[in-house]
Design a protein around this motif. Structure first.
Motif, PDB file in Angstrom:
ATOM      1  N   CYS A   6      47.154  24.618  22.588  1.00  0.00           N
ATOM      2  CA  CYS A   6      46.198  25.711  22.380  1.00  0.00           C
ATOM      3  C   CYS A   6      45.371  25.999  23.624  1.00  0.00           C
ATOM      4  O   CYS A   6      44.965  27.135  23.859  1.00  0.00           O
ATOM      5  CB  CYS A   6      45.278  25.399  21.200  1.00  0.00           C
ATOM      6  N   LEU A   7      45.097  24.958  24.426  1.00  0.00           N
ATOM      7  CA  LEU A   7      44.297  25.180  25.622  1.00  0.00           C
ATOM      8  C   LEU A   7      44.946  26.184  26.545  1.00  0.00           C
ATOM      9  O   LEU A   7      44.271  26.956  27.229  1.00  0.00           O
ATOM     10  CB  LEU A   7      44.084  23.855  26.367  1.00  0.00           C
ATOM     11  N   LEU A   8      46.272  26.207  26.557  1.00  0.00           N
ATOM     12  CA  LEU A   8      46.974  27.145  27.431  1.00  0.00           C
ATOM     13  C   LEU A   8      46.665  28.585  27.075  1.00  0.00           C
ATOM     14  O   LEU A   8      46.671  29.475  27.937  1.00  0.00           O
ATOM     15  CB  LEU A   8      48.484  26.907  27.345  1.00  0.00           C
ATOM     16  N   LEU A   9      46.385  28.864  25.801  1.00  0.00           N
ATOM     17  CA  LEU A   9      46.099  30.234  25.387  1.00  0.00           C
ATOM     18  C   LEU A   9      44.841  30.769  26.049  1.00  0.00           C
ATOM     19  O   LEU A   9      44.639  31.979  26.147  1.00  0.00           O
ATOM     20  CB  LEU A   9      45.948  30.290  23.856  1.00  0.00           C
ATOM     21  N   SER A  76      40.188  42.067  26.126  1.00  0.00           N
ATOM     22  CA  SER A  76      38.911  42.586  25.653  1.00  0.00           C
ATOM     23  C   SER A  76      37.986  41.422  25.318  1.00  0.00           C
ATOM     24  O   SER A  76      38.418  40.271  25.208  1.00  0.00           O
ATOM     25  CB  SER A  76      39.114  43.455  24.416  1.00  0.00           C
ATOM     26  N   ASP A  77      36.693  41.722  25.123  1.00  0.00           N
ATOM     27  CA  ASP A  77      35.736  40.689  24.750  1.00  0.00           C
ATOM     28  C   ASP A  77      36.124  40.040  23.420  1.00  0.00           C
ATOM     29  O   ASP A  77      35.961  38.829  23.239  1.00  0.00           O
ATOM     30  CB  ASP A  77      34.327  41.281  24.652  1.00  0.00           C
ATOM     31  N   GLN A  78      36.619  40.840  22.508  1.00  0.00           N
ATOM     32  CA  GLN A  78      37.012  40.306  21.208  1.00  0.00           C
ATOM     33  C   GLN A  78      38.174  39.325  21.346  1.00  0.00           C
ATOM     34  O   GLN A  78      38.211  38.282  20.690  1.00  0.00           O
ATOM     35  CB  GLN A  78      37.392  41.445  20.259  1.00  0.00           C
ATOM     36  N   GLN A  79      39.126  39.673  22.209  1.00  0.00           N
ATOM     37  CA  GLN A  79      40.255  38.769  22.429  1.00  0.00           C
ATOM     38  C   GLN A  79      39.803  37.448  23.046  1.00  0.00           C
ATOM     39  O   GLN A  79      40.296  36.375  22.679  1.00  0.00           O
ATOM     40  CB  GLN A  79      41.299  39.448  23.317  1.00  0.00           C
ATOM     41  N   TRP A  80      38.824  37.516  23.962  1.00  0.00           N
ATOM     42  CA  TRP A  80      38.312  36.294  24.546  1.00  0.00           C
ATOM     43  C   TRP A  80      37.567  35.454  23.515  1.00  0.00           C
ATOM     44  O   TRP A  80      37.633  34.229  23.534  1.00  0.00           O
ATOM     45  CB  TRP A  80      37.406  36.600  25.728  1.00  0.00           C
ATOM     46  N   GLN A  81      36.844  36.094  22.626  1.00  0.00           N
ATOM     47  CA  GLN A  81      36.157  35.355  21.566  1.00  0.00           C
ATOM     48  C   GLN A  81      37.161  34.623  20.680  1.00  0.00           C
ATOM     49  O   GLN A  81      36.928  33.483  20.269  1.00  0.00           O
ATOM     50  CB  GLN A  81      35.307  36.316  20.740  1.00  0.00           C
ATOM     51  N   THR A  82      38.278  35.277  20.412  1.00  0.00           N
ATOM     52  CA  THR A  82      39.323  34.629  19.610  1.00  0.00           C
ATOM     53  C   THR A  82      39.884  33.415  20.338  1.00  0.00           C
ATOM     54  O   THR A  82      40.092  32.342  19.738  1.00  0.00           O
ATOM     55  CB  THR A  82      40.455  35.625  19.318  1.00  0.00           C
ATOM     56  N   LEU A  83      40.104  33.556  21.650  1.00  0.00           N
ATOM     57  CA  LEU A  83      40.640  32.441  22.419  1.00  0.00           C
ATOM     58  C   LEU A  83      39.638  31.295  22.517  1.00  0.00           C
ATOM     59  O   LEU A  83      40.020  30.116  22.509  1.00  0.00           O
ATOM     60  CB  LEU A  83      41.038  32.916  23.808  1.00  0.00           C
ATOM     61  N   GLU A  84      38.365  31.619  22.613  1.00  0.00           N
ATOM     62  CA  GLU A  84      37.344  30.574  22.640  1.00  0.00           C
ATOM     63  C   GLU A  84      37.345  29.787  21.328  1.00  0.00           C
ATOM     64  O   GLU A  84      37.170  28.562  21.325  1.00  0.00           O
ATOM     65  CB  GLU A  84      35.970  31.182  22.893  1.00  0.00           C
ATOM     66  N   HIS A  85      37.534  30.486  20.214  1.00  0.00           N
ATOM     67  CA  HIS A  85      37.616  29.805  18.928  1.00  0.00           C
ATOM     68  C   HIS A  85      38.832  28.875  18.887  1.00  0.00           C
ATOM     69  O   HIS A  85      38.743  27.724  18.433  1.00  0.00           O
ATOM     70  CB  HIS A  85      37.705  30.824  17.798  1.00  0.00           C
ATOM     71  N   ILE A  86      39.974  29.363  19.407  1.00  0.00           N
ATOM     72  CA  ILE A  86      41.183  28.534  19.461  1.00  0.00           C
ATOM     73  C   ILE A  86      40.933  27.308  20.329  1.00  0.00           C
ATOM     74  O   ILE A  86      41.357  26.188  20.004  1.00  0.00           O
ATOM     75  CB  ILE A  86      42.372  29.349  20.002  1.00  0.00           C
ATOM     76  N   LEU A  87      40.210  27.501  21.401  1.00  0.00           N
ATOM     77  CA  LEU A  87      39.918  26.393  22.307  1.00  0.00           C
ATOM     78  C   LEU A  87      39.070  25.333  21.619  1.00  0.00           C
ATOM     79  O   LEU A  87      39.289  24.126  21.789  1.00  0.00           O
ATOM     80  CB  LEU A  87      39.201  26.923  23.547  1.00  0.00           C
ATOM     81  N   GLN A  88      38.105  25.766  20.834  1.00  0.00           N
ATOM     82  CA  GLN A  88      37.260  24.822  20.112  1.00  0.00           C
ATOM     83  C   GLN A  88      38.055  24.078  19.040  1.00  0.00           C
ATOM     84  O   GLN A  88      37.862  22.873  18.824  1.00  0.00           O
ATOM     85  CB  GLN A  88      36.067  25.560  19.514  1.00  0.00           C
ATOM     86  N   VAL A  89      38.973  24.797  18.357  1.00  0.00           N
ATOM     87  CA  VAL A  89      39.843  24.141  17.375  1.00  0.00           C
ATOM     88  C   VAL A  89      40.735  23.118  18.080  1.00  0.00           C
ATOM     89  O   VAL A  89      40.951  21.999  17.584  1.00  0.00           O
ATOM     90  CB  VAL A  89      40.694  25.192  16.629  1.00  0.00           C
ATOM     91  N   TYR A  90      41.244  23.512  19.240  1.00  0.00           N
ATOM     92  CA  TYR A  90      42.086  22.600  20.022  1.00  0.00           C
ATOM     93  C   TYR A  90      41.330  21.333  20.389  1.00  0.00           C
ATOM     94  O   TYR A  90      41.848  20.219  20.261  1.00  0.00           O
ATOM     95  CB  TYR A  90      42.565  23.303  21.288  1.00  0.00           C
ATOM     96  N   ARG A  91      40.090  21.500  20.843  1.00  0.00           N
ATOM     97  CA  ARG A  91      39.285  20.341  21.233  1.00  0.00           C
ATOM     98  C   ARG A  91      39.141  19.362  20.078  1.00  0.00           C
ATOM     99  O   ARG A  91      39.311  18.142  20.240  1.00  0.00           O
ATOM    100  CB  ARG A  91      37.914  20.814  21.714  1.00  0.00           C
ATOM    101  N   THR A  92      38.838  19.887  18.893  1.00  0.00           N
ATOM    102  CA  THR A  92      38.685  19.035  17.722  1.00  0.00           C
ATOM    103  C   THR A  92      39.990  18.330  17.370  1.00  0.00           C
ATOM    104  O   THR A  92      40.027  17.123  17.103  1.00  0.00           O
ATOM    105  CB  THR A  92      38.203  19.863  16.517  1.00  0.00           C
TER     106      THR A  92
END
Length: 336
Positions: A6-9, A76-92
Motif C-alpha cells: 500500500c505504501l507504493l500507492l 487532485s487533493d481528494q485523490q491525495w487524501q484517499t492515498l493518505e488514508h491508504i497509507l495510514q491503513v498500511y502502517r497499521t
C-alpha cells in the motif's frame, strides 16, 4: 502482510507524462523505515525520491508532505487524501504483521528495524525496470521478482516462513505486479512533466585549488574544490597529463544553501612533485568543455584566499570604525 504494497500507492498514482528524454537520470524510489523498540512501540516513516530530488515525506501517522511545488503531480487533493488514508491503513497492517511474526518466531527479538525500497526506472521505447526489496536490521532478506517473492542471498532461515506466507497471497502478488509494471512508470512520466523546469535546470560548477599539510611527513595534500553545480552527478579527478591519478580521494557531495552542490577532491603527493598535476571536472552543464585547473596556475590560491580574507576583515573593520565614530558624534551633539 497483505497490505505490504500500500505504501507504493503513495507515490505511484495513475498519471501520464511525455518527457522520455529525462528518464534515464530519474528513477522513482519509495523508501520506508519502520522501527520497533519493543512489542508496544513502533514508528514508520517514508520518503519518495525522483532521481536525487526528494519529492515527498511521511512522518509516522502524519499526512504526506509535498516537498516540491510540483510534487502533487496530476492528482487532485481528494485523490491525495484517499492515498493518505491508504497509507495510514498500511502502517497499521504492517505493524500488526511484524508483531505477529515476532510471536511466531522466537528467534526474532526486539528492537527491530525494517526497511522497504521499491520503485522503477523507465527507458525510451516503453520499457522499464523495477525493484522491490525488503531488509531487516539493514540486511537484505527478500525481494519481489517477476510474479513472486524470493529469498535474498545470505538471508536468515526464518525469512522462508515470511516468503511462504506472502507467496500464498495471490492478491498481494498481483497488486505488486500492477504497481511496479504499470503504475510506477505512469507516475514517473507525470512527475517528470510536472517538475520539468526544475529537473532541466543546469548550473555550471566553479572550481579552485588549494593545499593543506598532509599527515605524511614530507607530503602535501592538493585540494580541488568544485561548487555551485546542478544536477548532482559530477566527475572530478586529479590528472598527470592525460593519466588519471587513481589515488584521488573524493569527499561526499554536500548541498549548498541555494540548492546546488559542493565537492572536494584531494591528492596526496610528495612535496616538490606537484609539477604537471591538474584537476579535471566534467559536468552536464559544461557541454563537453571540461574544466581543467593546472596546479602551476593555482598553487598560490591559498595566498589569494588569505588576501581576500584580509581585505574582508579590513572592510569590516572600517565599517565598524565608521559606526563607532558616528555614534560618538551623535552622543557628543546630544550633550551639547
Amino acid at each position: 502482510m497483505r497490505y505490504l504494497t500500500c505504501l507504493l500507492l503513495w507515490v505511484f498514482p495513475r498519471v501520464w507524462g511525455q518527457w522520455e528524454d529525462q528518464l534515464k537520470n530519474y528513477p522513482l524510489r519509495c523508501l520506508q523505515i519502520s522501527s520497533f523498540p519493543n512489542s508496544s512501540s513502533f514508528r514508520t516513516d517514508g520518503l519518495a525520491w525522483l532521481g536525487d530530488v526528494q519529492t515527498h515525506s511521511w512522518r509516522n501517522a502524519s499526512t504526506v508532505s509535498f516537498l516540491k511545488p510540483w510534487s502533487h503531480g496530476k492528482l487532485s487533493d481528494q485523490q491525495w487524501q484517499t492515498l493518505e488514508h491508504i497509507l495510514q491503513v498500511y502502517r497499521t497492517s504492517f505493524t500488526r504483521d511484524i508483531q505477529e511474526l515476532v510471536k511466531m518466531l522466537p528467534i526474532i527479538h526486539y528492537p527491530i528495524e525494517m526497511q522497504v525500497s521499491a520503485g522503477c526506472e523507465v527507458h525510451s521505447g516503453n520499457t522499464s525496470e523495477n525493484f522491490f526489496n525488503v531488509a531487516s536490521q539493514g540486511q537484505h532478506i527478500l525481494s519481489f521478482q517477476g510474479t513472486s517473492f524470493q529469498k535474498a542471498p545470505d538471508a536468515p532461515p526464518w525469512t522462508e516462513l515470511a516468503i511462504k506466507v506472502l507467496n500464498t497471497d495471490q492478491g498481494t502478488r498481483e497488486t505488486i505486479q500492477q504497481l511496479l509494471n504499470d503504475t510506477c512508470p505512469q507516475v514517473l512520466y507525470g512527475l517528470l512533466e510536472a517538475g520539468k523546469a526544475e529537473l532541466d535546470k543546469q548550473e555550471k560548477p566553479v572550481a579552485w585549488l588549494s593545499s593543506v599539510l598532509s599527515p605524511r611527513h614530507g607530503h602535501l595534500q592538493l585540494v580541488c574544490h568544485v561548487s555551485g553545480f546542478y544536477p548532482q552527478p559530477v566527475w572530478v579527478m586529479w590528472t598527470q597529463g592525460e593519466q588519471e591519478q587513481n589515488s584521488t580521494q573524493r569527499g561526499d557531495i554536500l548541498p549548498n544553501a541555494d540548492g546546488t552542490w559542493y565537492l572536494r577532491a584531494t591528492l596526496d603527493v610528495e612535496a616538490g612533485e606537484e609539477a604537471g598535476l591538474a584537476c579535471r571536472v566534467k559536468h552536464s552543464s559544461l557541454g563537453g568543455q571540461d574544466i581543467i585547473l593546472y596546479w602551476a596556475d593555482g598553487r598560490h590560491s591559498s595566498y589569494v584566499v588569505f588576501i581576500i580574507l584580509a581585505v574582508l576583515i579590513l572592510v569590516v573593520g572600517l565599517g565598524l570604525g565608521f559606526v563607532f565614530i558616528s555614534r560618538n558624534r551623535c552622543s557628543y551633539r546630544s550633550i551639547r
